[in-house]
Design a protein around this motif. Structure first.
Motif, mmCIF file in Angstrom:
data_model
loop_
_atom_site.group_PDB
_atom_site.id
_atom_site.type_symbol
_atom_site.label_atom_id
_atom_site.label_comp_id
_atom_site.label_asym_id
_atom_site.label_seq_id
_atom_site.Cartn_x
_atom_site.Cartn_y
_atom_site.Cartn_z
ATOM 1 N N ILE A 113 1.760 37.278 42.753
ATOM 2 C CA ILE A 113 0.881 36.305 42.097
ATOM 3 C C ILE A 113 -0.468 36.241 42.798
ATOM 4 O O ILE A 113 -1.523 36.268 42.160
ATOM 5 C CB ILE A 113 1.546 34.916 42.059
ATOM 6 C CG1 ILE A 113 2.772 34.945 41.134
ATOM 7 C CG2 ILE A 113 0.560 33.859 41.609
ATOM 8 C CD1 ILE A 113 3.532 33.649 41.084
ATOM 9 N N ALA A 114 -0.455 36.127 44.114
ATOM 10 C CA ALA A 114 -1.710 36.019 44.855
ATOM 11 C C ALA A 114 -2.554 37.271 44.686
ATOM 12 O O ALA A 114 -3.770 37.199 44.549
ATOM 13 C CB ALA A 114 -1.426 35.752 46.332
ATOM 14 N N ALA A 115 -1.907 38.428 44.703
ATOM 15 C CA ALA A 115 -2.658 39.679 44.581
ATOM 16 C C ALA A 115 -3.250 39.832 43.189
ATOM 17 O O ALA A 115 -4.414 40.182 43.023
ATOM 18 C CB ALA A 115 -1.758 40.864 44.912
ATOM 19 N N SER A 116 -2.450 39.558 42.156
ATOM 20 C CA SER A 116 -2.909 39.775 40.786
ATOM 21 C C SER A 116 -3.953 38.760 40.358
ATOM 22 O O SER A 116 -4.859 39.079 39.598
ATOM 23 C CB SER A 116 -1.720 39.731 39.827
ATOM 24 O OG SER A 116 -1.075 38.474 39.903
ATOM 25 N N PHE B 265 -3.186 46.419 48.333
ATOM 26 C CA PHE B 265 -3.197 45.901 49.702
ATOM 27 C C PHE B 265 -2.772 44.434 49.739
ATOM 28 O O PHE B 265 -1.944 44.025 50.556
ATOM 29 C CB PHE B 265 -4.589 46.057 50.306
ATOM 30 C CG PHE B 265 -4.777 45.279 51.572
ATOM 31 C CD1 PHE B 265 -4.214 45.705 52.772
ATOM 32 C CD2 PHE B 265 -5.496 44.088 51.562
ATOM 33 C CE1 PHE B 265 -4.376 44.969 53.937
ATOM 34 C CE2 PHE B 265 -5.658 43.350 52.716
ATOM 35 C CZ PHE B 265 -5.094 43.792 53.914
ATOM 36 N N LEU B 266 -3.370 43.632 48.844
ATOM 37 C CA LEU B 266 -3.033 42.211 48.830
ATOM 38 C C LEU B 266 -1.581 41.993 48.417
ATOM 39 O O LEU B 266 -0.923 41.067 48.906
ATOM 40 C CB LEU B 266 -3.970 41.457 47.883
ATOM 41 C CG LEU B 266 -5.430 41.371 48.341
ATOM 42 C CD1 LEU B 266 -6.285 40.698 47.280
ATOM 43 C CD2 LEU B 266 -5.547 40.617 49.661
ATOM 44 N N PRO C 266 -6.458 36.743 51.761
ATOM 45 C CA PRO C 266 -5.293 36.911 52.641
ATOM 46 C C PRO C 266 -5.069 35.730 53.582
ATOM 47 O O PRO C 266 -3.924 35.333 53.826
ATOM 48 C CB PRO C 266 -5.622 38.186 53.433
ATOM 49 C CG PRO C 266 -6.684 38.869 52.661
ATOM 50 C CD PRO C 266 -7.455 37.796 51.982
ATOM 51 N N LEU C 267 -6.158 35.153 54.129
ATOM 52 C CA LEU C 267 -6.003 34.142 55.172
ATOM 53 C C LEU C 267 -5.966 32.717 54.638
ATOM 54 O O LEU C 267 -5.221 31.882 55.152
ATOM 55 C CB LEU C 267 -7.149 34.267 56.191
ATOM 56 C CG LEU C 267 -7.281 35.637 56.880
ATOM 57 C CD1 LEU C 267 -8.406 35.600 57.887
ATOM 58 C CD2 LEU C 267 -5.974 36.039 57.540
ATOM 59 N N ALA D 38 0.315 30.021 51.047
ATOM 60 C CA ALA D 38 1.335 30.160 50.006
ATOM 61 C C ALA D 38 2.668 30.599 50.598
ATOM 62 O O ALA D 38 3.734 30.109 50.192
ATOM 63 C CB ALA D 38 0.862 31.160 48.948
ATOM 64 N N VAL D 39 2.601 31.511 51.563
ATOM 65 C CA VAL D 39 3.835 31.977 52.197
ATOM 66 C C VAL D 39 4.532 30.834 52.930
ATOM 67 O O VAL D 39 5.770 30.707 52.908
ATOM 68 C CB VAL D 39 3.527 33.137 53.156
ATOM 69 C CG1 VAL D 39 4.708 33.431 54.060
ATOM 70 C CG2 VAL D 39 3.148 34.384 52.363
ATOM 71 N N LEU D 40 3.767 29.974 53.572
ATOM 72 C CA LEU D 40 4.360 28.880 54.335
ATOM 73 C C LEU D 40 5.034 27.844 53.446
ATOM 74 O O LEU D 40 5.804 27.005 53.909
ATOM 75 C CB LEU D 40 3.278 28.201 55.192
ATOM 76 C CG LEU D 40 2.670 29.088 56.285
ATOM 77 C CD1 LEU D 40 1.552 28.350 57.010
ATOM 78 C CD2 LEU D 40 3.740 29.532 57.268
ATOM 79 N N LEU D 41 4.744 27.909 52.165
ATOM 80 C CA LEU D 41 5.380 26.975 51.230
ATOM 81 C C LEU D 41 6.681 27.534 50.638
ATOM 82 O O LEU D 41 7.352 26.855 49.854
ATOM 83 C CB LEU D 41 4.423 26.640 50.085
ATOM 84 C CG LEU D 41 3.199 25.797 50.457
ATOM 85 C CD1 LEU D 41 2.284 25.651 49.249
ATOM 86 C CD2 LEU D 41 3.620 24.435 50.969
ATOM 87 N N VAL D 42 7.010 28.773 50.993
ATOM 88 C CA VAL D 42 8.175 29.414 50.385
ATOM 89 C C VAL D 42 9.455 28.632 50.651
ATOM 90 O O VAL D 42 10.273 28.407 49.748
ATOM 91 C CB VAL D 42 8.300 30.868 50.888
ATOM 92 C CG1 VAL D 42 9.657 31.451 50.512
ATOM 93 C CG2 VAL D 42 7.183 31.715 50.299
#
Length: 750
Positions: A15-18, A376-377, A427-428, A434-438
């Motif tokens: 999602i973040a990459a797209s 990459f993202l 990325p930062l 977003a990852v920390l909310l997983v």
């Protein structure tokens, strides 16, 4: 639970990459406006190459030299003195970011031209003026306009005396200037790149000619034998165009040229030659690597040069242009990443000098290819998720912070040392949070599974927003008040021959056929963001809604209508039973919500737009068409080709509306079709002016050429009727559609 968490981790990266990568305008703007500015701020000012100098025509110099306030009134003899001073001081090239497009004093102009011819190092700039031609007359709201670019060159006296002239334009940006052209869309060389090529030729032309002769002797034989010969013939710009054609027609020549240069050119000259070759192999729009705020490139005022301090220009490329304080109305400053206010803007001359310096040093910023950035993202987000998904929240935060810091350090090093620009905001600032909310999301999903199952079941019957409302409503009584006023684009369809089929087919077979039919209709609607509001028998109503009138919604609805037409055609070709479909579109305010009583509710739209769309759909029967829209839908949608079919008072309506037929996408319409529709439009104008004989003749001609065009036959019939029995009403061109309207049964508005 573990599978759910892993799936979310993978989804974070996707999602973040797209949604945020360079493939989207939003992601590109985010990195340009915040990421690039952050990297420049961390780096600070940089030292520009000493080979470039700016000569500023500033207000202080004008006052000190007693010059007029307006630089347009400055004597051309002043510029002649300036060129002579710079040439005597050893300036290699003098690039004027000034357009000398008007003649002044004859003797002064002659003097300036003479000095330019003698110096053999002056480059002038053209002015690119954008013009507009309206393709319609008498309609100020019509947006059917044609834009063109007009190149305003210096007067012939100066054009012939200078080495060459070329426009200096900048690509469109959000706010700050970030890019420059190497070669423009028309193939011409941008101003900074042209100055750079002239600079390279002045140093390395013998080496370039020698390698070119090895690759293509025939091509090399047509080139000037020396740079001086090209200067004498004033063919330096032709030389640039020749090399661009040389490399563009045979791209493999560029690799061969590079290989030979590495083997034959002395190492001291190779960097400059490689930078020149990069003009033909890298993107034609490049990112500026700013050296700092205004004045970062060595800038010398005019008074210092004319007073004798011209020793700083030996072997330099001198960019000459107005400063901001001298000519603000014509030389508006450009915001850059170093601008904090209007006082910190860069002049166009300093932008040109910066671009030249970037090409000279090969220090322009390399951004990632959008596809590479997306991958990459995607990998970055997924990798972070997989790293943190097993960790407690605190440890995940520490791990993500450490990885983010290492990444930022690597990106900054690449930015400063190798001029590579990698994304940092996405990325930062987006993916790591977003990852920390997983972990929290996993728990949330687990507790919501049952409610989501109910929610998914409701979505099969009602739209998404009402599904959310129902599943979140605590009391049934609240449903009776659910409704909101919205702008809506309404698309109504109706299938022909349905009544006949319903009589001849058993209910199960008919039901299966209609399910397949509606699957064909629903896909285009949903693919373009619409929602199915109602289905009754062979009729469907689809909606596109927003809080206010939106061209985007109308555009999506029109695209859906065209795709429905194509899909139904394919459906009829592959099914035994035919269901030709008529479509009508209208736009207006509607109430969208629940309708009914406490023992039974339905979700649907209510409003005049719904009724009008249905009436427009029915008008297809009268006109023999497939897709009709109102003027409220067709307004300003230039990508579609609409045919004006006139003004109609639909059944049960009190206000007449303009009706148009969607022919297709404008880009798909052939010249022959356009010629026919233009002839139809002219005939309709005659009809609207009540010129029945001329209109009849025009429609008759069209009917003979295109007997299958039903709207032409319709208006031919109307003209015949009016010629036989002239109408007595005030507006006979407005046609009232009654319940039994047909070609043979029409009555007109009184």
């Amino acid at each position: 639970m573990n599978f759910c968490r892993l799936a979310l981790c993978l989804l974070v990266g996707l999602i973040a990459a797209s949604s945020s990568s360079g493939l989207t305008e939003w992601g590109s703007h985010l990195e340009e406006s915040l990421g690039l500015k952050t990297l420049f701020t961390l780096r600070g000012p940089a030292t520009p190459p000493p080979e470039v100098v700016i000569l500023s025509l500033d207000k202080t110099s004008a006052q000190a030299l007693g010059l007029p306030d307006k630089p347009e009134k400055w004597s051309r003899s002043l510029y002649a003195r300036l060129i002579q001073k710079l040439t005597e001081s050893g300036a290699r090239l003098i690039a004027f970011n000034i357009v000398f497009d008007e003649g002044r004093n004859f003797q002064d102009d002659q003097q300036m031209a003479k000095v330019m011819r003698q110096s053999n190092n002056v480059i002038l700039s053209d002015y690119l003026k954008r013009g507009m031609i309206s393709l319609s007359q008498g309609n100020p709201d019509d947006t059917n306009q044609f834009f063109y670019d007009l190149v305003i060159r210096p007067i012939p006296l100066f054009s012939q005396a200078a080495l060459f002239s070329t426009p200096f334009t900048l690509p469109k940006t959000w706010k700050e200037v970030k890019q420059f052209w190497v070669h423009q869309d028309n193939g011409s060389c941008g101003f900074p790149a042209a100055v750079f090529q002239a600079y390279v030729f002045s140093y390395l032309y013998p080496e370039i000619l020698a390698i070119t002769h090895q690759i293509s002797p025939g091509f090399a034989s047509h080139l000037p034998p020396s740079y001086e010969a090209a200067v004498r013939k004033r063919s330096v710009d032709n030389l640039m165009l020749a090399f661009k054609t040389f490399f563009d027609q045979h791209p493999q020549r560029l690799n061969k040229f590079t290989q030979l240069a590495k083997m034959q050119i002395p190492p001291a000259k190779q960097p400059l030659l490689m930078n020149w070759l990069s003009l033909y192999s890298n993107p034609q729009i490049r990112y500026l690597n700013h050296y700092g705020p205004a004045g970062s490139i060595t800038t010398i005022p005019l008074r210092d040069v004319l007073s004798g301090n011209a020793h700083l220009f030996r072997d330099k490329v001198v960019f000459v242009g107005y400063s901001e304080d001298l000519h603000p109305e014509k030389n508006q400053g450009f915001y850059t990443v170093f601008s904090h206010s209007a006082a910190d803007t860069l002049s166009a001359t300093e932008i040109a000098a910066t671009a030249f310096a970037n090409l000279l040093e090969d220090s322009w910023l390399r951004s990632q290819d959008p596809t590479v950035q997306f991958l990459f993202l995607l990998g970055w987000g997924t990798g972070l998720a997989l790293l943190c998904w097993r960790l407690p929240l605190l440890r995940a935060f520490m791990a993500a912070s450490m990885v983010g810091s290492i990444y930022l350090a690597i990106v900054f090093y690449q930015f400063v040392q190798n001029h590579h620009w990698y994304p940092i905001i996405i990325p930062l600032a987006i993916q790591i949070p977003a990852v920390l909310l997983v972990t929290l999301c996993c728990h949330y999903i687990s507790t919501r599974q049952e409610k989501d199952s109910i929610h998914q079941a409701f979505r099969l019957f009602v739209p998404e927003d009402i599904t959310k409302h129902i599943t979140s409503t605590k009391t049934v009584d609240a449903l009776s008040t659910h409704g909101e006023l919205k702008f809506g684009v309404c698309l109504a369809t109706d299938a022909g021959r349905y009544t006949t089929l319903s009589e001849s087919l058993d209910p199960m077979t008919l039901g299966q056929l209609m399910n397949e039919y509606y699957s064909t209709l629903f896909l285009p609607v949903k693919a373009h963001g619409g929602q199915i509001s109602d289905v009754v028998g062979d009729a469907m109503m689809a909606l596109w809604t927003a809080s206010e009138n939106s061209p985007f919604l109308r555009r999506q609805a029109c695209r859906a209508a065209l795709q429905i037409k194509q899909a139904v055609t394919l459906f009829n070709e592959t099914h035994r039973y035919q269901l030709p479909t008529r479509i009508g579109l209208h736009a207006g305010m509607i109430r969208l919500g629940t309708v009914g009583s406490p023992d039974h509710y339905e979700y649907r739209a209510v409003g005049d737009a719904i009724n009008t769309a249905t009436r427009i759909e029915a008008l297809n029967k009268v006109l023999g068409t497939r897709i009709l829209v109102s003027g409220d839908v067709a307004c300003d949608l230039e990508e579609f080709y609409f045919r004006d079919l006139g003004t109609f008072l639909l059944e049960g309506k009190q206000q007449a509306i303009d009706i148009f037929e969607i022919i297709g996408l404008t880009e798909d319409i052939s010249p022959a079709q356009k010629a026919f529709f233009s002839a139809f439009a002219n005939a309709l104008k005659l009809f609207k002016r009540h010129d029945w004989p001329q209109a009849h003749q025009a429609f008759a001609t069209l009917a003979n050429q295109f007997p299958e065009d039903n709207p032409t036959l319709f208006y031919l019939f109307q003209c015949q009727t009016y010629l036989q029995e002239p109408p007595i009403m005030k507006q006979p061109h407005i046609i009232t559609v009654s319940k039994n309207s047909s070609y043979s049964n029409m009555r007109l508005i009184q």
